[in-house]
Design a protein around this motif. Sequence first.
Motif, mmCIF file in Angstrom:
data_model
loop_
_atom_site.group_PDB
_atom_site.id
_atom_site.type_symbol
_atom_site.label_atom_id
_atom_site.label_comp_id
_atom_site.label_asym_id
_atom_site.label_seq_id
_atom_site.Cartn_x
_atom_site.Cartn_y
_atom_site.Cartn_z
ATOM 1 N N GLN A 21 0.824 -1.206 0.000
ATOM 2 C CA GLN A 21 0.000 0.000 0.000
ATOM 3 C C GLN A 21 0.856 1.253 0.000
ATOM 4 N N LYS A 22 2.001 1.190 0.685
ATOM 5 C CA LYS A 22 2.915 2.329 0.703
ATOM 6 C C LYS A 22 3.431 2.622 -0.698
ATOM 7 N N ILE A 23 3.783 1.569 -1.424
ATOM 8 C CA ILE A 23 4.285 1.721 -2.792
ATOM 9 C C ILE A 23 3.178 2.235 -3.712
ATOM 10 N N ILE A 24 1.972 1.665 -3.555
ATOM 11 C CA ILE A 24 0.840 2.100 -4.379
ATOM 12 C C ILE A 24 0.574 3.589 -4.165
ATOM 13 N N ASN A 25 0.551 4.021 -2.910
ATOM 14 C CA ASN A 25 0.300 5.430 -2.598
ATOM 15 C C ASN A 25 1.361 6.328 -3.231
ATOM 16 N N PHE A 26 2.609 5.877 -3.181
ATOM 17 C CA PHE A 26 3.696 6.668 -3.760
ATOM 18 C C PHE A 26 3.485 6.855 -5.253
ATOM 19 N N TYR A 27 3.228 5.757 -5.967
ATOM 20 C CA TYR A 27 3.055 5.857 -7.411
ATOM 21 C C TYR A 27 1.811 6.678 -7.777
ATOM 22 N N GLN A 28 0.743 6.510 -7.010
ATOM 23 C CA GLN A 28 -0.474 7.276 -7.307
ATOM 24 C C GLN A 28 -0.242 8.774 -7.134
ATOM 25 N N ASN A 29 0.638 9.132 -6.211
ATOM 26 C CA ASN A 29 0.946 10.546 -5.974
ATOM 27 C C ASN A 29 1.950 11.110 -6.982
ATOM 28 N N GLU A 30 2.878 10.277 -7.455
ATOM 29 C CA GLU A 30 4.003 10.788 -8.246
ATOM 30 C C GLU A 30 3.867 10.609 -9.752
ATOM 31 N N ILE A 31 3.153 9.588 -10.192
ATOM 32 C CA ILE A 31 3.054 9.353 -11.641
ATOM 33 C C ILE A 31 2.110 10.378 -12.262
ATOM 34 N N SER A 32 2.632 11.157 -13.189
ATOM 35 C CA SER A 32 1.827 12.211 -13.802
ATOM 36 C C SER A 32 1.067 11.719 -15.030
ATOM 37 N N LYS A 33 1.628 10.721 -15.721
ATOM 38 C CA LYS A 33 0.959 10.203 -16.915
ATOM 39 C C LYS A 33 1.402 8.777 -17.190
ATOM 40 N N VAL A 34 0.562 8.030 -17.876
ATOM 41 C CA VAL A 34 0.897 6.684 -18.338
ATOM 42 C C VAL A 34 0.508 6.579 -19.802
ATOM 43 N N VAL A 35 1.149 5.673 -20.515
ATOM 44 C CA VAL A 35 0.788 5.422 -21.906
ATOM 45 C C VAL A 35 0.103 4.062 -21.974
ATOM 46 N N ASP A 36 -1.027 3.998 -22.648
ATOM 47 C CA ASP A 36 -1.799 2.765 -22.758
ATOM 48 C C ASP A 36 -1.183 1.809 -23.783
ATOM 49 N N TRP A 37 -1.394 0.503 -23.582
ATOM 50 C CA TRP A 37 -1.014 -0.480 -24.594
ATOM 51 C C TRP A 37 -2.004 -1.629 -24.594
ATOM 52 N N GLU A 38 -2.149 -2.259 -25.752
ATOM 53 C CA GLU A 38 -3.119 -3.329 -25.963
ATOM 54 C C GLU A 38 -2.488 -4.690 -25.712
ATOM 55 N N PHE A 39 -3.046 -5.447 -24.763
ATOM 56 C CA PHE A 39 -2.476 -6.748 -24.402
ATOM 57 C C PHE A 39 -2.568 -7.764 -25.537
ATOM 58 N N GLU A 40 -3.727 -7.941 -26.108
ATOM 59 C CA GLU A 40 -3.931 -9.003 -27.096
ATOM 60 C C GLU A 40 -3.060 -8.792 -28.335
ATOM 61 N N GLU A 41 -3.022 -7.560 -28.824
ATOM 62 C CA GLU A 41 -2.242 -7.289 -30.035
ATOM 63 C C GLU A 41 -0.751 -7.512 -29.775
ATOM 64 N N ASN A 42 -0.273 -7.069 -28.620
ATOM 65 C CA ASN A 42 1.145 -7.201 -28.299
ATOM 66 C C ASN A 42 1.531 -8.660 -28.092
ATOM 67 N N SER A 43 0.707 -9.393 -27.353
ATOM 68 C CA SER A 43 0.996 -10.793 -27.078
ATOM 69 C C SER A 43 0.964 -11.629 -28.354
ATOM 70 N N SER A 44 0.048 -11.309 -29.249
ATOM 71 C CA SER A 44 -0.037 -12.018 -30.526
ATOM 72 C C SER A 44 1.212 -11.764 -31.367
ATOM 73 N N TRP A 45 1.689 -10.534 -31.375
ATOM 74 C CA TRP A 45 2.908 -10.219 -32.130
ATOM 75 C C TRP A 45 4.094 -10.989 -31.568
ATOM 76 N N PHE A 46 4.195 -11.053 -30.251
ATOM 77 C CA PHE A 46 5.263 -11.796 -29.580
ATOM 78 C C PHE A 46 5.228 -13.271 -30.002
ATOM 79 N N ARG A 47 4.054 -13.860 -29.978
ATOM 80 C CA ARG A 47 3.881 -15.270 -30.348
ATOM 81 C C ARG A 47 4.208 -15.499 -31.821
ATOM 82 N N ASN A 48 3.635 -14.675 -32.698
ATOM 83 C CA ASN A 48 3.810 -14.864 -34.135
ATOM 84 C C ASN A 48 5.250 -14.635 -34.573
#
Length: 360
Positions: free
Chosen positions: A107-134
């Motif tokens: 919880q301490k770590i979660i609170n830290f990241y929730q306070n400090e992270i200003s932005k995140v970039v989204d990524w698609e799981f299925e498309e990425n995992s399929s590329w890795f496999r293929n």
Amino acid sequence: MERIEPHILNGPRAYFTDFDYRIVVRTRNREKLYRNIVRKLKILLLTKNTIVCAASHLTSEFTYNFFRKNPSLLNKGLIIPALRKDKSGINELFEKNKCSVLSGLKQKIINFYQNEISKVVDWEFEENSSWFRNSFLKELKNENSVLRKNLSNLTKEQLEFIIKEIEKEPFLDRAKIDFIASKLKPNERRVIINFRELIYHISGARAVNCESVLPQENYIDFSIADIKNRQIILSELHIFWKIFLELVFETIYNKTSIPLELLDLLSFEDIYEIRQPIEKSSFRNVYDELIKKSVASVNKNDPHRILYNIEELLSIKEKISKEFELIFQKELKILLRKKAIQNVQSLGRTALSIGLGFLQ
């Protein structure tokens, strides 16, 4: 916390993998790992618009301690975590047994990241995992691929077993490759695991619209001569690995080498200040041109045309090197000299001589 799409990232951008828990776990000297990460990030921050790391790599105590000491990297958006699009927040990465930290610390770590992270970039799981496999299957089935050339001692039955095991999985992960590798002899096991790490990190970079910056591992290698002589099949993977990481990165850094001792004098706040003249120059735009042309050359899938494109890429690389050298020599010397002088009292006269000697 702002969520952004990968396509809006522009200019040179790196996918940083050294926080990967698999690297941390097998590293005995954590102090050395920490020091190397700091140095590598400082260099990347001077040469990139954006640095992205996997949000899943934030869950180790080692990575938490790193960012706890350097929160500006997150709150100023210098490093942007990549979070799966189906995750509502960083806290979901700590559910159940998905991370190795003690429950009392979560919880301490979660609170830290929730306070400090200003932005995140989204990524698609299925498309990425399929590329890795293929990509893995493509290299295994191609007898002229780098992977197959390094697995020449496999029997036909062993190769068929590996391919069938991977084909069973709609979404391939690293644990499955661990299982497959455990059935092989040491050399073949090493080749499979190393190639898995290479593909995994590049697939992660691809998912967030970045080029990959791989840790120093004994990955499968091949020479640029092999490419020109068409002894191996060119692929997106080969271009990124050889042209970007080797010919471009190392040439730029070596051409204007930064003494590590001087780099150690600079805090991340100093690096943030140094980034300003670089952002005003054409360096990153020209670098971005190289990336786009490299990808375009691969997509054309024409071996004869690719050979001409390589010459064009090398020409652009020279422009990038000269631009970076010009910025570094003319615009950054003053700040570096100032920082060296400011730090001399706490670090001793050696620090001053290093800084002034470099800047002469």
